[in-house]
Design a protein around this motif. Structure first.
Motif, PDB file in Angstrom:
ATOM      1  N   LYS A   5       8.098  -3.962   7.826  1.00 41.78           N
ATOM      2  CA  LYS A   5       7.615  -4.599   6.671  1.00 41.78           C
ATOM      3  C   LYS A   5       7.188  -3.162   5.650  1.00 41.78           C
ATOM      4  O   LYS A   5       7.326  -2.925   4.599  1.00 41.78           O
ATOM      5  N   LEU A   6       6.775  -2.018   6.281  1.00 47.09           N
ATOM      6  CA  LEU A   6       6.283  -0.859   5.681  1.00 47.09           C
ATOM      7  C   LEU A   6       7.342  -0.056   5.237  1.00 47.09           C
ATOM      8  O   LEU A   6       7.054   0.626   4.360  1.00 47.09           O
TER       9      LEU A   6
ATOM     10  N   CYS B 287      12.671  -2.345   1.691  1.00 45.04           N
ATOM     11  CA  CYS B 287      12.605  -2.365   0.479  1.00 45.04           C
ATOM     12  C   CYS B 287      13.634  -3.304  -0.331  1.00 45.04           C
ATOM     13  O   CYS B 287      13.717  -3.442  -1.454  1.00 45.04           O
TER      14      CYS B 287
ATOM     15  N   PRO C 148       4.298   3.710  -1.898  1.00 45.76           N
ATOM     16  CA  PRO C 148       2.763   3.847  -1.136  1.00 45.76           C
ATOM     17  C   PRO C 148       2.675   5.268  -0.661  1.00 45.76           C
ATOM     18  O   PRO C 148       3.670   5.874  -0.175  1.00 45.76           O
TER      19      PRO C 148
ATOM     20  N   TRP D 204      -2.280   3.915   0.282  1.00 40.80           N
ATOM     21  CA  TRP D 204      -1.290   3.726   1.272  1.00 40.80           C
ATOM     22  C   TRP D 204      -1.733   2.464   1.989  1.00 40.80           C
ATOM     23  O   TRP D 204      -1.316   2.124   3.060  1.00 40.80           O
TER      24      TRP D 204
ATOM     25  N   LYS E 290      -0.840  -0.694   0.692  1.00 36.11           N
ATOM     26  CA  LYS E 290       0.236  -1.726   0.238  1.00 36.11           C
ATOM     27  C   LYS E 290       1.557  -1.297   0.636  1.00 36.11           C
ATOM     28  O   LYS E 290       1.974  -0.158   0.496  1.00 36.11           O
ATOM     29  N   TRP E 291       2.371  -2.336   0.930  1.00 35.30           N
ATOM     30  CA  TRP E 291       3.657  -1.837   1.507  1.00 35.30           C
ATOM     31  C   TRP E 291       4.851  -2.261   0.178  1.00 35.30           C
ATOM     32  O   TRP E 291       4.208  -2.884  -0.671  1.00 35.30           O
TER      33      TRP E 291
END
Length: 297
Positions: free
Chosen positions: A34-35, A38, A216, A224, A226-227
Motif C-alpha cells: 500500500k505504501l 500508485c 508522502p 509521511w 498518508k499513502w
C-alpha cells in the motif's frame, strides 16, 4: 470503446507534443504494498482507461533479475510487465510514450540508497516483447514537428524515452520532470494551485510531463502519514478545478501535453477531464467533434 482508441479522433496535423493525453505515474506498481502502490490496474487496463504515457521504473536484484521498483519496495518481474505491453501493442493502433529507467538513487539524511540496473536484460525484454524494429519510433530529429499523421504513416506504435539512451531502441527526446518534495507535499487545495507554475515555465522542444499526484514525505504539510491512495482522494475531488484552471489560461492550455497521475484506471474521471482539453486545443477532427464531445460529457 472510446477510451481505448481516442487517438483515432485526433487530426493528422496535430503535433504529438501538443495533444493532451493522460499519463500514468509509477505505472507498474500494481500489486505492491500500500505504501508504494500508485496504480491499481495493469498497463493494459490503464490504456483502456485512456492512458497513453507510462512511467516505468525498474531495478535489478542481487541476482540480476529485473523487477518493478518504487524506492525500496519491490514489484512484479519486469518480464510480466513487458508481456502486458506486448498484449497492448498487439490489440491497438494507438501511439504510446513509454518512459523507462532504473529507479533513481535516494538519500534520507545520512542514509543513501543505490539501486542497481541491468541494461542488457532491459534491452533483451524490449527486443523479445515489443517488436522494436517494427514499432519503435527512434529516428526523431524534431519531435516538436512530429504529427499524428507522420506517426500513422510510419506504422510506429510507441517511443521509448530514456535520457541517457541506456537501452536498445530508446530515444533521448527531452521530457522535463519538475518535482519538488515540498510542493508535492502541500495540502491538496494549495497543491492544486502551486503545481500550475510548472505549466507556466518556458516550453521545450519535447514532451511536457505534468505530474498531478501528491507524494508522502517527511517535513512537508502532508507528512509521511498518508499513502498514495489516501492522498489521491482529495486530489481527485479537486481535479475538475485543476483542469478548468488550465483551460482558462491560454499559455497553459497550449503547453499542456502529458497529464500524469495516480490510480488512472480506478475510473474515467481523470482521463475524461484531460481529454476535454483537446477540444479546446482544436486538435479533434472536425467531422468527429460532436461524437468526441458526446463520449466525454
Amino acid at each position: 470503446m472510446f477510451y481505448s482508441n481516442w487517438m483515432s479522433y485526433i487530426k493528422d496535423d496535430a503535433k504529438i507534443t501538443k495533444i493532451a493525453m493522460p499519463g500514468s505515474h509509477n505505472a507498474a506498481t500494481m500489486g505492491m504494498n500500500k505504501l508504494a502502490r500508485c496504480q491499481g490496474g495493469s498497463l493494459y487496463a490503464q490504456a483502456m482507461h485512456g492512458v497513453r504515457m507510462f512511467d516505468l521504473r525498474f531495478k535489478a536484484t542481487k541476482k540480476g533479475e529485473l523487477i518493478a521498483a518504487h524506492g525500496v519496495m519491490n514489484g512484479m518481474p519486469a518480464e510480466q510487465i513487458f508481456e502486458n505491453l506486448q498484449r497492448l501493442l498487439d490489440s491497438t493502433n494507438e501511439f504510446f510514450v513509454i518512459g523507462i529507467r532504473t529507479y533513481m538513487n535516494q538519500g534520507f539524511g545520512p542514509i543513501k540508497l543505490h539501486y542497481n540496473s541491468n541494461n542488457s536484460e532491459t534491452s533483451r525484454l524490449i527486443r523479445k516483447y515489443l517488436s522494436p524494429e517494427k514499432y519503435a519510433l527512434t529516428d526523431v530529429e524534431n519531435i516538436g514537428g512530429l504529427t499524428m499523421g507522420d506517426i500513422r504513416k510510419s506504422g510506429k506504435k510507441y517511443i521509448l524515452l530514456n535520457k541517457n539512451k541506456e537501452y536498445d531502441f530508446t530515444s533521448d527526446v527531452p521530457m522535463p520532470d519538475p518535482w519538488d518534495s515540498v510542493v508535492y507535499g502541500y495540502k491538496p487545495e494549495k497543491f492544486i494551485k502551486e503545481i500550475q507554475k510548472y505549466l507556466r515555465e518556458p516550453m521545450v522542444e519535447g514532451f511536457h510531463w505534468f505530474q498531478t499526484q501528491q507524494t508522502p514525505n517527511l517535513n512537508t504539510e502532508n507528512g509521511w502519514t498518508k499513502w498514495p491512495d489516501d492522498l489521491d482522494e482529495p486530489v481527485r475531488a479537486l481535479f475538475p478545478q485543476l483542469i478548468s484552471d488550465i483551460a482558462a489560461d491560454p499559455y497553459m492550455l497550449e503547453k499542456v501535453n502529458i497529464v500524469a497521475g495516480d490510480f488512472m484506471s480506478r475510473d474515467y474521471l481523470k482521463a475524461n477531464l484531460i481529454l476535454r482539453l483537446n477540444l479546446l486545443k482544436g486538435v479533434v477532427k472536425d467531422e468527429l467533434v460532436e461524437e468526441y464531445t458526446n463520449f466525454i460529457k
